[in-house]
Design an enzyme around this catalytic site. Structure first.
Site, PDB file in Angstrom:
ATOM      1  N   ARG A 117       0.873  -1.189   0.000  1.00 48.46           N
ATOM      2  CA  ARG A 117       0.000   0.000   0.000  1.00 48.46           C
ATOM      3  C   ARG A 117       0.898   1.222   0.000  1.00 48.46           C
ATOM      4  O   ARG A 117       1.583   1.529   0.970  1.00 48.46           O
ATOM      5  CB  ARG A 117      -0.923   0.021   1.220  1.00 48.46           C
ATOM      6  CG  ARG A 117      -1.683   1.326   1.348  1.00 48.46           C
ATOM      7  CD  ARG A 117      -2.813   1.278   2.345  1.00 48.46           C
ATOM      8  NE  ARG A 117      -3.921   0.486   1.847  1.00 48.46           N
ATOM      9  CZ  ARG A 117      -5.131   0.452   2.431  1.00 48.46           C
ATOM     10  NH1 ARG A 117      -5.363   1.168   3.507  1.00 48.46           N
ATOM     11  NH2 ARG A 117      -6.097  -0.288   1.926  1.00 48.46           N
ATOM     12  N   HIS A 144      -7.781   0.748  -6.297  1.00 45.80           N
ATOM     13  CA  HIS A 144      -7.871  -0.158  -5.135  1.00 45.80           C
ATOM     14  C   HIS A 144      -8.504  -1.472  -5.622  1.00 45.80           C
ATOM     15  O   HIS A 144      -9.638  -1.808  -5.292  1.00 45.80           O
ATOM     16  CB  HIS A 144      -8.714   0.508  -4.048  1.00 45.80           C
ATOM     17  CG  HIS A 144      -8.576  -0.120  -2.693  1.00 45.80           C
ATOM     18  ND1 HIS A 144      -7.718  -1.185  -2.428  1.00 45.80           N
ATOM     19  CD2 HIS A 144      -9.188   0.159  -1.508  1.00 45.80           C
ATOM     20  CE1 HIS A 144      -7.824  -1.503  -1.144  1.00 45.80           C
ATOM     21  NE2 HIS A 144      -8.703  -0.721  -0.565  1.00 45.80           N
ATOM     22  N   GLN A 147     -10.032  -4.280  -3.295  1.00 50.99           N
ATOM     23  CA  GLN A 147     -11.314  -3.883  -2.709  1.00 50.99           C
ATOM     24  C   GLN A 147     -12.468  -4.194  -3.659  1.00 50.99           C
ATOM     25  O   GLN A 147     -13.476  -4.790  -3.281  1.00 50.99           O
ATOM     26  CB  GLN A 147     -11.284  -2.366  -2.423  1.00 50.99           C
ATOM     27  CG  GLN A 147     -12.610  -1.809  -1.925  1.00 50.99           C
ATOM     28  CD  GLN A 147     -12.937  -2.301  -0.532  1.00 50.99           C
ATOM     29  OE1 GLN A 147     -12.120  -2.197   0.355  1.00 50.99           O
ATOM     30  NE2 GLN A 147     -14.131  -2.851  -0.334  1.00 50.99           N
ATOM     31  N   ASP A 235     -17.781   6.616  -0.765  1.00 52.20           N
ATOM     32  CA  ASP A 235     -16.477   6.459  -0.096  1.00 52.20           C
ATOM     33  C   ASP A 235     -16.135   7.795   0.562  1.00 52.20           C
ATOM     34  O   ASP A 235     -16.830   8.811   0.356  1.00 52.20           O
ATOM     35  CB  ASP A 235     -15.413   6.029  -1.132  1.00 52.20           C
ATOM     36  CG  ASP A 235     -14.059   5.688  -0.515  1.00 52.20           C
ATOM     37  OD1 ASP A 235     -13.981   5.507   0.712  1.00 52.20           O
ATOM     38  OD2 ASP A 235     -13.069   5.623  -1.268  1.00 52.20           O
ATOM     39  N   CYS A 274     -16.455   0.935   1.043  1.00 49.90           N
ATOM     40  CA  CYS A 274     -15.275   0.104   1.332  1.00 49.90           C
ATOM     41  C   CYS A 274     -14.850   0.188   2.794  1.00 49.90           C
ATOM     42  O   CYS A 274     -14.136  -0.689   3.273  1.00 49.90           O
ATOM     43  CB  CYS A 274     -14.121   0.503   0.421  1.00 49.90           C
ATOM     44  SG  CYS A 274     -13.511   2.169   0.716  1.00 49.90           S
ATOM     45  N   ARG A 302     -13.492  -9.230   1.829  1.00 46.74           N
ATOM     46  CA  ARG A 302     -12.086  -8.932   1.547  1.00 46.74           C
ATOM     47  C   ARG A 302     -11.238 -10.166   1.850  1.00 46.74           C
ATOM     48  O   ARG A 302     -10.328 -10.506   1.101  1.00 46.74           O
ATOM     49  CB  ARG A 302     -11.592  -7.758   2.424  1.00 46.74           C
ATOM     50  CG  ARG A 302     -12.264  -6.422   2.219  1.00 46.74           C
ATOM     51  CD  ARG A 302     -12.004  -5.833   0.857  1.00 46.74           C
ATOM     52  NE  ARG A 302     -10.599  -5.705   0.516  1.00 46.74           N
ATOM     53  CZ  ARG A 302      -9.782  -4.731   0.921  1.00 46.74           C
ATOM     54  NH1 ARG A 302     -10.219  -3.773   1.693  1.00 46.74           N
ATOM     55  NH2 ARG A 302      -8.512  -4.692   0.520  1.00 46.74           N
TER      56      ARG A 302
HETATM   57  N1   CP Z   1     -11.259  -0.678   2.636  1.00 49.34           N
HETATM   58  C1   CP Z   1      -9.983  -0.725   3.018  1.00 49.34           C
HETATM   59  O1   CP Z   1      -9.070  -0.903   2.226  1.00 49.34           O
HETATM   60  O2   CP Z   1      -9.797  -0.585   4.339  1.00 49.34           O
HETATM   61  P1   CP Z   1      -8.409  -0.369   5.085  1.00 49.34           P
HETATM   62  O3   CP Z   1      -7.900   0.996   4.704  1.00 49.34           O
HETATM   63  O4   CP Z   1      -8.748  -0.448   6.529  1.00 49.34           O
HETATM   64  O5   CP Z   1      -7.456  -1.428   4.638  1.00 49.34           O
HETATM   65  N1  NVA Z   2     -10.493   6.231  -0.903  1.00 49.53           N
HETATM   66  C1  NVA Z   2     -10.008   5.834   0.392  1.00 49.53           C
HETATM   67  C2  NVA Z   2     -10.115   4.365   0.524  1.00 49.53           C
HETATM   68  C3  NVA Z   2      -9.677   3.826   1.863  1.00 49.53           C
HETATM   69  C4  NVA Z   2      -9.737   2.321   1.920  1.00 49.53           C
HETATM   70  C5  NVA Z   2      -8.576   6.301   0.579  1.00 49.53           C
HETATM   71  O1  NVA Z   2      -7.802   6.204  -0.389  1.00 49.53           O
HETATM   72  O2  NVA Z   2      -8.223   6.758   1.655  1.00 49.53           O
END
Ligand code: CP
Ligand code: NVA
Length: 317
Positions: A117, A144, A147, A235, A274, A302
């Site tokens: 990440r 993502h 997800q 989101d 998400c 997930r």
């Molecule tokens: N939805 C998601 O990716 O959650 P986290 O940021 O907690 O991993």
């Molecule tokens: N769009 C959000 C998703 C978190 C899982 C972010 O990037 O922070």
């Protein structure tokens, strides 16, 4: 359809849904469902004793916060018989200017796969280009994909096959939205995106949709987007790495998913997010805690989807 970019020689990367054809995505979802079903018998039945990744090690690098991605990959790997190493960018030499390419070469000598990440999408591509092991995109600023595989699985559990169905996205055209766009084109469903013009999708994604066909419309009107939609998705208004919080809150107020907006969608439409959610901002409590919400099924899925992704990356085919 463009040639899938998810295989480099014998190495299989999971970088973006756009890299996959429909058959492979469907197979991944079917495998995730099988693993979920197998788990239902556990620990009382004989189910879920299959440990296809015994002896394999996944390195997880988190440069940003995570609850779901981090825990679901860790548990997925353990339940498949493998193990994980958890790393953060700040404690690695990456933080002291070792290149991502050299990091890729070194990790490739130690572990069997990397899940990362990192907001900088190009750096993740660079990692994959220099790794001789699979690389999984665990969220960048641009997408993502782990997800949205779980999201499609969740939609299908509640509503049946997604092909030909209508989904609405309300809010910032962010990374999760981009993966929904990729999924819509690859899996043949309609997607209506409603975002303020200032937070609309990147031109390159519009161009990609045009080049690849698909029924995706980018507009500004949330009520128009949700009309007849069987699923409304939202989101955070402020994603990781966004710095213009006040401006975003002002721009996105009209895109809140509340009871009134849900009532404009199809009868029995589901609500997806998400997580983490910001209650009272992009979604109201009555919607996220109400009967149409499937957000915790999404979070659970997930885990099952990660297993399918890990198996696909780590097993030869
Ligand atoms: N939805 C998601 O990716 O959650 P986290 O940021 O907690 O991993
Ligand atoms: N769009 C959000 C998703 C978190 C899982 C972010 O990037 O922070």
């Amino acid at each position: 359809m463009n040639a899938p970019a998810n295989r480099v020689g014998t190495v299989k990367h999971y970088l973006d849904l756009a890299d996959f054809d429909a058959a492979t995505l469907k197979a991944l979802i079917a495998d995730a469902r099988r693993r979920k079903d197998a788990r239902k018998g556990w620990p009382h039945g004989v189910a879920d004793t299959d440990k296809p990744l015994e002896g394999r090690v996944l390195a997880m690098i988190f440069d940003k916060h995570s609850t779901r991605t981090r825990i679901s990959f860790d548990i997925a790997m353990r339940q498949l018989g493998g193990t994980t190493i958890m790393l953060t960018g700040s404690e690695m030499q990456l933080a002291r200017e070792e290149t991502i390419a050299d990091t890729a070469r070194v990790l490739s000598r130690y572990v069997d796969a990397v899940m990362i990440r990192l907001l900088d999408h190009e750096m993740v591509l660079d990692l994959a280009a220099n790794a001789t092991i699979p690389v999984i995109n665990g969220l960048t600023k641009l997408s993502h994909p782990t997800q949205v595989l779980a999201d499609v699985m969740t939609f299908e559990e509640h509503k049946g096959p997604i092909q030909g169905r209508k989904i609405a996205w309300c809010g910032d055209s962010n990374n999760v939205c981009a993966s929904w766009v990729h999924a819509a084109v690859r899996l043949g469903f309609s997607l209506r995106v409603a975002s303020p013009p200032e937070l609309s999708v990147r031109p390159v994604l519009r161009e990609w949709v045009k080049a690849n066909g698909g029924d995706v419309e980018f507009g500004e009107d949330p009520e128009k987007a949700v009309a007849e939609a069987e699923c409304v998705v939202s989101d955070a208004w402020v994603s990781m790495g966004d710095e213009d919080s006040t401006k975003r809150h002002n721009l996105l107020k009209a895109y809140q998913v509340n009871g009134r907006l849900m009532s404009r969608a199809a009868k029995d439409a589901i609500f997806m997010h998400c997580l983490p959610a910001h209650r009272g901002e992009e979604v109201t409590d009555d919607v996220i805690d109400g009967p149409q919400s499937v957000v915790f099924d999404e979070a659970e899925n997930r885990l099952h989807a990660q297993k399918a992704i890990l198996k696909w990356c780590l097993q030869s085919s």
